[in-house]
Design a protein around this motif. Sequence first.
Motif, PDB file in Angstrom:
ATOM      1  N   ASN A 150       0.790  -1.253  -0.138  1.00 43.35           N
ATOM      2  CA  ASN A 150      -0.022   0.087  -0.109  1.00 43.35           C
ATOM      3  C   ASN A 150       0.858   1.474   0.101  1.00 43.35           C
ATOM      4  OD1 ASN A 150      -2.276  -1.334   0.167  1.00 43.35           O
ATOM      5  ND2 ASN A 150      -2.112  -1.877   2.459  1.00 43.35           N
ATOM      6  N   MET A 151       0.716   2.214   1.004  1.00 43.13           N
ATOM      7  CA  MET A 151       1.507   3.276   1.111  1.00 43.13           C
ATOM      8  C   MET A 151       2.938   2.986   1.176  1.00 43.13           C
ATOM      9  SD  MET A 151       1.495   6.612   3.550  1.00 43.13           S
ATOM     10  CE  MET A 151       2.231   6.013   4.877  1.00 43.13           C
ATOM     11  N   GLY A 152       3.294   1.754   1.714  1.00 39.76           N
ATOM     12  CA  GLY A 152       4.683   1.473   1.843  1.00 39.76           C
ATOM     13  C   GLY A 152       5.349   0.885   0.249  1.00 39.76           C
ATOM     14  N   THR A 153       4.428   0.772  -0.375  1.00 36.53           N
ATOM     15  CA  THR A 153       5.063   0.566  -1.739  1.00 36.53           C
ATOM     16  C   THR A 153       5.274   2.130  -2.658  1.00 36.53           C
ATOM     17  OG1 THR A 153       3.857  -1.540  -2.360  1.00 36.53           O
ATOM     18  CG2 THR A 153       4.176  -0.185  -4.176  1.00 36.53           C
ATOM     19  N   ALA A 154       4.399   3.028  -2.130  1.00 35.15           N
ATOM     20  CA  ALA A 154       4.673   4.178  -2.669  1.00 35.15           C
ATOM     21  C   ALA A 154       5.741   4.828  -2.243  1.00 35.15           C
ATOM     22  CB  ALA A 154       3.534   5.296  -2.184  1.00 35.15           C
ATOM     23  N   ILE A 155       6.267   4.409  -0.870  1.00 35.80           N
ATOM     24  CA  ILE A 155       7.505   4.807  -0.510  1.00 35.80           C
ATOM     25  C   ILE A 155       8.545   4.002  -1.097  1.00 35.80           C
ATOM     26  CG2 ILE A 155       9.058   5.155   1.682  1.00 35.80           C
ATOM     27  CD1 ILE A 155       6.374   6.039   2.952  1.00 35.80           C
ATOM     28  N   GLY A 156       8.450   2.697  -1.045  1.00 40.01           N
ATOM     29  CA  GLY A 156       9.639   1.658  -1.232  1.00 40.01           C
ATOM     30  C   GLY A 156       9.784   1.832  -2.739  1.00 40.01           C
ATOM     31  N   VAL A 157       9.114   1.849  -3.665  1.00 40.61           N
ATOM     32  CA  VAL A 157       9.383   1.758  -5.099  1.00 40.61           C
ATOM     33  C   VAL A 157      10.487   2.940  -5.460  1.00 40.61           C
ATOM     34  CG1 VAL A 157       8.482   1.996  -7.590  1.00 40.61           C
ATOM     35  CG2 VAL A 157       7.598   0.537  -5.906  1.00 40.61           C
ATOM     36  N   PRO A 158      10.253   4.408  -5.147  1.00 40.34           N
ATOM     37  CA  PRO A 158      11.372   5.134  -5.667  1.00 40.34           C
ATOM     38  C   PRO A 158      12.355   5.026  -4.864  1.00 40.34           C
ATOM     39  CG  PRO A 158       9.241   6.248  -4.375  1.00 40.34           C
ATOM     40  CD  PRO A 158       8.986   4.975  -4.859  1.00 40.34           C
ATOM     41  N   PHE A 159      12.361   4.519  -3.454  1.00 41.75           N
ATOM     42  CA  PHE A 159      13.607   4.235  -2.659  1.00 41.75           C
ATOM     43  C   PHE A 159      14.361   3.186  -3.253  1.00 41.75           C
ATOM     44  CE2 PHE A 159      15.132   1.655   0.753  1.00 41.75           C
ATOM     45  CZ  PHE A 159      16.192   2.399   1.236  1.00 41.75           C
ATOM     46  N   VAL A 160      13.722   2.062  -3.472  1.00 42.43           N
ATOM     47  CA  VAL A 160      14.431   0.869  -4.132  1.00 42.43           C
ATOM     48  C   VAL A 160      15.150   1.390  -5.493  1.00 42.43           C
ATOM     49  CG1 VAL A 160      14.331  -1.425  -4.917  1.00 42.43           C
ATOM     50  CG2 VAL A 160      13.236  -0.910  -2.879  1.00 42.43           C
ATOM     51  N   ALA A 161      14.437   2.123  -6.240  1.00 45.61           N
ATOM     52  CA  ALA A 161      15.014   2.470  -7.610  1.00 45.61           C
ATOM     53  C   ALA A 161      16.050   3.433  -7.464  1.00 45.61           C
ATOM     54  CB  ALA A 161      13.886   3.292  -8.265  1.00 45.61           C
ATOM     55  N   ALA A 162      16.483   4.084  -6.293  1.00 46.15           N
ATOM     56  CA  ALA A 162      17.664   4.810  -6.015  1.00 46.15           C
ATOM     57  C   ALA A 162      18.443   4.389  -5.015  1.00 46.15           C
ATOM     58  CB  ALA A 162      17.129   6.115  -5.680  1.00 46.15           C
ATOM     59  N   GLU A 163      18.229   3.183  -4.635  1.00 46.23           N
ATOM     60  CA  GLU A 163      19.251   2.474  -3.554  1.00 46.23           C
ATOM     61  C   GLU A 163      19.812   1.345  -3.933  1.00 46.23           C
ATOM     62  OE1 GLU A 163      21.526   2.157  -1.322  1.00 46.23           O
ATOM     63  OE2 GLU A 163      20.277   3.691  -0.209  1.00 46.23           O
ATOM     64  N   PRO A 164      21.197   1.170  -4.288  1.00 42.97           N
ATOM     65  CA  PRO A 164      21.777   0.113  -4.923  1.00 42.97           C
ATOM     66  C   PRO A 164      22.130  -1.099  -3.761  1.00 42.97           C
ATOM     67  CG  PRO A 164      23.366   1.800  -4.818  1.00 42.97           C
ATOM     68  CD  PRO A 164      22.049   2.454  -4.605  1.00 42.97           C
ATOM     69  N   ARG A 165      21.874  -0.725  -2.579  1.00 38.19           N
ATOM     70  CA  ARG A 165      22.100  -1.696  -1.637  1.00 38.19           C
ATOM     71  C   ARG A 165      20.924  -2.504  -1.381  1.00 38.19           C
ATOM     72  NH1 ARG A 165      24.027   2.643   2.974  1.00 38.19           N
ATOM     73  NH2 ARG A 165      22.520   3.923   1.650  1.00 38.19           N
ATOM     74  N   ILE A 166      19.987  -2.299  -1.703  1.00 39.47           N
ATOM     75  CA  ILE A 166      18.687  -3.382  -1.516  1.00 39.47           C
ATOM     76  C   ILE A 166      18.838  -4.476  -2.483  1.00 39.47           C
ATOM     77  CG2 ILE A 166      16.332  -3.361  -1.817  1.00 39.47           C
ATOM     78  CD1 ILE A 166      17.015  -1.549   0.614  1.00 39.47           C
ATOM     79  N   THR A 167      18.537  -5.602  -1.805  1.00 35.19           N
ATOM     80  CA  THR A 167      18.912  -7.011  -2.451  1.00 35.19           C
ATOM     81  C   THR A 167      17.623  -7.587  -3.183  1.00 35.19           C
ATOM     82  OG1 THR A 167      20.923  -7.400  -1.052  1.00 35.19           O
ATOM     83  CG2 THR A 167      19.880  -9.409  -2.251  1.00 35.19           C
ATOM     84  N   ALA A 168      16.418  -7.213  -2.185  1.00 40.77           N
ATOM     85  CA  ALA A 168      15.289  -8.022  -2.786  1.00 40.77           C
ATOM     86  C   ALA A 168      14.152  -6.832  -2.191  1.00 40.77           C
ATOM     87  CB  ALA A 168      15.250  -9.311  -2.450  1.00 40.77           C
ATOM     88  N   ALA A 169      12.920  -6.905  -2.812  1.00 43.37           N
ATOM     89  CA  ALA A 169      11.852  -6.287  -2.123  1.00 43.37           C
ATOM     90  C   ALA A 169      10.454  -7.004  -2.336  1.00 43.37           C
ATOM     91  CB  ALA A 169      11.795  -4.801  -2.789  1.00 43.37           C
ATOM     92  N   VAL A 170       9.532  -6.690  -1.490  1.00 45.89           N
ATOM     93  CA  VAL A 170       8.285  -7.240  -1.725  1.00 45.89           C
ATOM     94  C   VAL A 170       7.063  -5.780  -1.684  1.00 45.89           C
ATOM     95  CG1 VAL A 170       6.302  -8.305  -0.492  1.00 45.89           C
ATOM     96  CG2 VAL A 170       8.556  -9.255  -0.297  1.00 45.89           C
ATOM     97  N   PHE A 171       6.591  -5.898  -2.763  1.00 45.80           N
ATOM     98  CA  PHE A 171       5.584  -4.569  -2.904  1.00 45.80           C
ATOM     99  C   PHE A 171       4.288  -5.306  -3.106  1.00 45.80           C
ATOM    100  CE2 PHE A 171       9.377  -2.819  -4.970  1.00 45.80           C
ATOM    101  CZ  PHE A 171       9.871  -1.975  -3.768  1.00 45.80           C
ATOM    102  N   GLY A 172       3.266  -4.261  -3.329  1.00 40.78           N
ATOM    103  CA  GLY A 172       1.920  -4.529  -3.837  1.00 40.78           C
ATOM    104  C   GLY A 172       0.899  -3.663  -3.442  1.00 40.78           C
ATOM    105  N   GLN A 173      -0.226  -3.791  -4.111  1.00 38.76           N
ATOM    106  CA  GLN A 173      -1.435  -2.996  -3.839  1.00 38.76           C
ATOM    107  C   GLN A 173      -1.390  -1.617  -3.850  1.00 38.76           C
ATOM    108  OE1 GLN A 173      -2.481  -5.570   0.079  1.00 38.76           O
ATOM    109  NE2 GLN A 173      -4.371  -4.916  -0.800  1.00 38.76           N
ATOM    110  N   HIS A 174      -0.934  -1.157  -4.993  1.00 43.74           N
ATOM    111  CA  HIS A 174      -0.964   0.291  -5.271  1.00 43.74           C
ATOM    112  C   HIS A 174      -1.128   0.356  -6.807  1.00 43.74           C
ATOM    113  CE1 HIS A 174      -0.007   4.596  -4.774  1.00 43.74           C
ATOM    114  NE2 HIS A 174       0.332   4.097  -3.373  1.00 43.74           N
ATOM    115  N   TRP A 175      -1.321   1.779  -7.009  1.00 48.81           N
ATOM    116  CA  TRP A 175      -1.565   2.201  -8.380  1.00 48.81           C
ATOM    117  C   TRP A 175      -0.292   2.478  -9.187  1.00 48.81           C
ATOM    118  CZ3 TRP A 175      -4.270   3.705  -4.300  1.00 48.81           C
ATOM    119  CH2 TRP A 175      -5.514   3.638  -4.101  1.00 48.81           C
ATOM    120  N   PRO A 176      -0.259   2.582 -10.557  1.00 48.35           N
ATOM    121  CA  PRO A 176       0.974   2.825 -11.313  1.00 48.35           C
ATOM    122  C   PRO A 176       1.251   4.270 -11.486  1.00 48.35           C
ATOM    123  CG  PRO A 176      -0.665   2.110 -12.694  1.00 48.35           C
ATOM    124  CD  PRO A 176      -1.549   1.843 -11.351  1.00 48.35           C
TER     125      PRO A 176
END
Length: 258
Positions: A150-176
């Motif tokens: 949900n809102m965690g995806t809205a924060i997480g997608v731009p964060f992970v896109a810009a953060e090379p230290r992230i190895t894997a991620a779980v997202f879901g339930q948000h608009w594109p």
Amino acid sequence: MNTLLITAESTAGGIVERDFTLDGIPGVLWSPESATGPAPLVLQAHGGGNHKKHPAMAGRARRLVHGCGYHVAVLDAPGHGDRPRTEHDEQEIAALFAARAAGEPEGPIVVRYNDHLARTAVPEHHALLDALQQLPEIGTDGPVGFWGINMGTAIGVPFVAAEPRITAAVFGQHWPHALADHAKRITVPIEFDLQWDDEHISREDGLALFTAFASAEKSLHVNSGKHKELPRFEVDSAVRFFARHLGTAALPAPIPAA
């Protein structure tokens, strides 16, 4: 500055819970009580209207600590939990409630508001990761995951896109909307949750966001049910997903029964 200050600490059920502030931003860190060395870290982001210690956050953290030996950290999002609301927060929340009362779509308001919050929260998560990796029980060499729905995806997608230290991620339930361009820059393994009967997010919108990820490995988990009916067994799947991609930490052997 990225100053992390521990403000409270307690231990229960083999888990150490440490409240902290990061340059005044409140957060919580869950860790194994007895760890034999540095362990992987998972950053979580909570949903809209919730907070860092919401049962979903605490429950997922317990699963990751007990099942994998991980450290798990969550920040209160801007305008949530122990953080004050701004006038802009109040206006957007009022607009959301008005749309809900009138039976109008909530999506345009939620997307707009979450995008606004993410612009503040994403730099905070970069700073959080910097600070946590200075702790000897985490370190700079271990893998890092991200889990936000949900809102965690809205924060997480731009964060992970810009953060090379992230190895894997779980997202879901948000608009594109506002997220698809960021998703196109993500190549780490992804697990994505979608509710087939979501009354707010159409199937087409959910699938569009999943499709946007550039990850060579990405799994779509579709379940029947409405927006708030994500099955609890998806937590089991997410824990297994992180274990595959982050590994598991060495945990002390259980004490034999008398």
